[in-house]
Design an enzyme around this catalytic site. Structure first.
Site, PDB file in Angstrom:
ATOM      1  N   TRP A 172       0.378  -1.299  -0.102  1.00 50.71           N
ATOM      2  CA  TRP A 172      -0.037   0.243   0.089  1.00 50.71           C
ATOM      3  C   TRP A 172       0.731   1.022  -0.030  1.00 50.71           C
ATOM      4  CZ3 TRP A 172      -2.024   2.879   4.778  1.00 50.71           C
ATOM      5  CH2 TRP A 172      -2.795   3.783   4.933  1.00 50.71           C
ATOM      6  N   ASP A 253      -0.301  -5.132   9.497  1.00 51.26           N
ATOM      7  CA  ASP A 253      -1.081  -4.268   8.672  1.00 51.26           C
ATOM      8  C   ASP A 253      -2.400  -5.348   8.872  1.00 51.26           C
ATOM      9  OD1 ASP A 253      -2.854  -3.096   7.372  1.00 51.26           O
ATOM     10  OD2 ASP A 253      -1.534  -1.681   6.784  1.00 51.26           O
ATOM     11  N   LYS A 289     -12.863  -1.274   7.836  1.00 52.68           N
ATOM     12  CA  LYS A 289     -13.331  -1.529   6.122  1.00 52.68           C
ATOM     13  C   LYS A 289     -14.029  -2.878   6.149  1.00 52.68           C
ATOM     14  CE  LYS A 289     -10.061  -0.035   3.807  1.00 52.68           C
ATOM     15  NZ  LYS A 289     -10.152   0.960   2.645  1.00 52.68           N
TER      16      LYS A 289
HETATM   17  N1  IK2 Z   1      -2.917  -0.232   5.311  1.00 53.39           N
HETATM   18  C1  IK2 Z   1      -3.836  -0.927   4.091  1.00 53.39           C
HETATM   19  C2  IK2 Z   1      -2.902  -2.356   3.955  1.00 53.39           C
HETATM   20  C3  IK2 Z   1      -4.687  -0.212   3.122  1.00 53.39           C
HETATM   21  O1  IK2 Z   1      -4.899  -0.811   2.654  1.00 53.39           O
HETATM   22  C4  IK2 Z   1      -5.088   1.422   3.982  1.00 53.39           C
HETATM   23  C5  IK2 Z   1      -6.585   1.737   3.428  1.00 53.39           C
HETATM   24  N2  IK2 Z   1      -6.237   2.181   2.595  1.00 53.39           N
HETATM   25  O2  IK2 Z   1      -7.513   2.241   1.903  1.00 53.39           O
HETATM   26  C6  IK2 Z   1      -7.177   2.886   0.534  1.00 53.39           C
HETATM   27  C7  IK2 Z   1      -6.864   2.498  -0.790  1.00 53.39           C
HETATM   28  O3  IK2 Z   1      -5.852   1.838  -1.069  1.00 53.39           O
HETATM   29  O4  IK2 Z   1      -7.376   1.800  -2.166  1.00 53.39           O
HETATM   30  C8  IK2 Z   1      -4.676   1.628   5.196  1.00 53.39           C
HETATM   31  C9  IK2 Z   1      -4.349   0.532   5.841  1.00 53.39           C
HETATM   32  C10 IK2 Z   1      -5.496   2.627   5.427  1.00 53.39           C
HETATM   33  O5  IK2 Z   1      -6.953   2.205   6.397  1.00 53.39           O
HETATM   34  P1  IK2 Z   1      -7.234   3.120   7.161  1.00 53.39           P
HETATM   35  O6  IK2 Z   1      -8.761   4.071   6.731  1.00 53.39           O
HETATM   36  O7  IK2 Z   1      -8.468   2.687   8.589  1.00 53.39           O
HETATM   37  O8  IK2 Z   1      -6.902   4.398   7.776  1.00 53.39           O
END
Ligand code: IK2
Length: 443
Positions: A172, A253, A289
Site C-alpha cells: 500500500w 497491518d 473496512k
Molecule cells: N493499510 C492498508 C494495507 C490499507 O489498504 C489501508 C486502506 N487503504 O485504502 C485505500 C486504498 O488503497 O484504496 C490502510 C492501511 C489505511 O486504512 P484506514 O482507512 O483504516 O486508515
C-alpha cells in the site's frame, strides 16, 4: 465599569478597518497596524504538491461526464447499485447509542478500555493469554493510518534493533509515505510474482533471510493490498520460524480482516500464529473496512510484550506520543465498534452481514472472469478468482489502464489494481467488455 460598557469598549478595540488600495490591505486597530502585501507571504515559495494517485483518480472520475463511467480506484465497498453501504448492525448500534444520551466528553488518550479490549480480542482471540496476562499495550488510533504513524514514531524513539523497515513489493503506497514522514528508512522484500500473478514465495524467503537481524518487517495479515495475494497457512508458519530465528520486529497491518475468507478468526491466523510463536509483534487494525466505518476512523495499535511491567511502560509511552499528536482519539466510531463487539446479538448480526459482503466480492470476481471468457478473451484470468479480498491485481499494463480511462471512462490505479468492492452486476458487463477490447490482441 458596568459589564455592558466593557463589551462595547472591547468591540471597538477589536474593530478592524479594512482599506483596499492597489494590492495592499491596511488593517488598523489600536494595537495592530501593519501592511499586508498580496503575493508576498512566507509561503510564496511553496510549490504545488504532486497529486495523490488514489484521490486524484477519484477527482477525475467525479469530473467525468460519461454516464457509463466506473470508479474502481479506491478500496471501499459499495452495494450492487454502486452506493456506499452502511451495515444494518451499524445503524442499530447508532440507534442504541443515541437512546443512551451519552455525553461528548473527551475520552482518555488511549481510548476507552472496553473498546481496546474488544478490538484486541477480535484479532488475538477471546482467550488470548497475552490479553489475559496483560502482556499487550493497546491504544485506540485514528484508524490504521494513524496506527502506522504511531507505530513508526514509537519505533523511531524506542526500538533498539536495526531501524530499517522492510515492506513487500508492492505494498500500500501510503506505508512508504508514513514511514518517510516518521523518518524511518525502508526497503523491499520480494512478494508478488508478475508472471504467475501469485506469491513469489521463494523470493520472499530469500529476501527475508537477508534482512539484518533485529530488522523490522511489515506483513499484510490477510487480503494483501494491492495484489490480493496471501501466503498459505504452511507458508506463514515457515515465515514465522524464519522471522523468529532472525529476531525481527514484525509489524502486521490487518487492514482487511474478514475480507479474505469471510471469517474474522480465519483471517487472523497469521497474526495469532506469529504471536503464539513468540515473535515480537506490533499490530495495526481498524474497523473502517470490515464495519464500513470508513469516515469514523476507529482504529488501534497493539504492541505485544513479554512482561506485564514492560506492557505498562510501553502503554505509558504510547500515551505520551499520542498527546502531542492529537490529544485524544475520536469517540463516535469507537463507540459503534464497541457496541457491536460487546453485544452478542449485534456481534452475530455483524458477522452474518459481513459474510454477505465477503461472499458478494467472491461472486463478483467469478462473474468478471466468466464475462471476460464470454467476451472471447483467450487470456488466462484465473488470478481474478484466486486472489482475494478487496483488490484484484489484474495484470493490466500502465498503457492499458490509461486507455481504459481515456476511451471507456473506467478509473483504476496505474498498477492495474481494481477495487472489487466497487464492481457490481450493473457495471461488470461494461468493465469486462472494455478490458477485453484493450487486451484482445495480447495473449
Ligand atoms: N493499510 C492498508 C494495507 C490499507 O489498504 C489501508 C486502506 N487503504 O485504502 C485505500 C486504498 O488503497 O484504496 C490502510 C492501511 C489505511 O486504512 P484506514 O482507512 O483504516 O486508515
Amino acid at each position: 465599569m458596568s459589564s455592558g460598557k466593557i463589551i462595547v469598549t472591547f468591540q471597538k478595540y477589536l474593530k478592524f478597518t479594512l482599506q483596499k488600495s492597489k494590492n495592499i490591505i491596511q488593517i488598523s486597530s489600536p494595537i495592530i497596524k501593519r501592511n499586508y502585501h498580496h503575493g508576498s507571504s512566507f509561503w510564496a515559495s511553496v510549490e504545488m504538491g504532486p497529486p495523490d494517485p488514489v484521490y486524484g483518480l477519484t477527482e477525475a472520475y467525479r469530473a467525468c461526464k460519461n454516464p457509463k463511467k466506473v470508479n474502481l480506484s479506491i478500496g471501499t465497498y459499495q452495494d450492487d447499485n454502486g452506493k456506499p453501504y452502511v451495515l444494518p448492525c451499524v445503524r442499530k448500534a447508532e440507534k442504541l447509542l443515541d437512546s443512551m444520551r451519552l455525553n461528548k466528553d473527551y475520552c482518555v488518550p488511549e481510548g476507552e478500555e472496553q473498546y481496546r479490549e474488544k478490538a484486541q480480542q477480535i484479532i488475538l482471540g477471546r482467550d488470548s493469554p497475552h490479553i489475559k496476562n496483560k502482556l499487550t499495550a493497546a491504544t485506540q488510533t485514528v484508524s490504521r493510518t494513524g496506527a502506522c504513524r504511531l507505530a513508526f514514531d514509537f519505533i523511531g524513539l524506542f526500538y533498539t534493533g536495526t531501524k530499517k523497515l522492510f515492506v513487500p513489493k508492492p505494498t500500500w503506497g501510503n506505508h512508504l509515505q508514513v514511514a518517510r514522514h516518521a523518518g524511518l528508512s525502508f526497503d523491499y522484500y520480494r512478494y508478488y510474482d508478475y508472471k504467475t500473478f501469485g506469491l513469489d514465495y521463494k523470493g520472499l524467503m530469500e529476501d527475508v533471510s537477508r534482512i539484518p537481524d533485529q530488522g523490522i518487517i511489515l506483513f499484510h495479515g490477510c487480503a494483501h493490498n494491492p495484489t490480493g495475494v496471501d501466503p498459505s497457512r504452511s507458508q506463514w508458519e515457515e515465515m514465522s520460524d524464519l522471522v523468529r530465528k532472525k529476531r525481527l520486529l514484525v509489524l502486521f497491518d490487518l487492514a482487511y480482516q474478514g475480507f479474505a475468507s469471510g471469517h474474522f478468526e480465519v483471517d487472523s491466523f497469521a497474526v495469532r500464529r506469529f504471536v503464539e510463536d513468540g515473535n515480537n509483534c506490533m499490530i495495526v487494525q481498524s474497523f473502517c473496512k470490515n464495519m464500513g466505518l470508513y469516515g469514523d476512523r476507529p482504529g488501534g495499535l497493539i504492541i505485544i510484550t513479554k512482561k506485564k511491567e514492560i506492557a505498562e511502560k510501553v502503554q505509558s509511552q504510547l500515551r505520551n506520543l499520542t498527546i502531542p499528536m492529537y490529544l485524544t482519539p475520536p469517540i463516535h466510531g469507537a463507540r459503534i465498534a464497541q457496541k457491536i463487539l460487546s453485544d452478542s446479538g449485534l456481534r452475530d448480526e455483524w458477522k452474518r452481514e459481513f459474510k454477505l459482503i465477503a461472499d458478494r466480492i467472491i461472486s463478483i470476481r467469478r462473474i468478471l472472469r466468466s464475462k471476460l471468457i464470454k467476451e472471447g478473451s483467450i487470456r488466462n484470468w484465473d488470478h481474478i478468482v484466486h486472489q482475494n479480498g478487496m483488490f484484484c491485481f489484474t495484470g493490466l499494463t500502465k498503457s492499458q489502464v490509461k486507455k481504459l480511462q481515456t476511451e471507456h471512462s473506467i478509473y483504476m490505479s496505474e498498477s492495474g489494481r481494481i477495487s472489487v468492492g466497487q464492481l457490481n452486476t450493473k457495471n461488470v458487463d461494461y468493465v469486462a467488455h472494455a478490458i477485453h477490447l484493450i487486451t484482445r490482441y495480447i495473449k
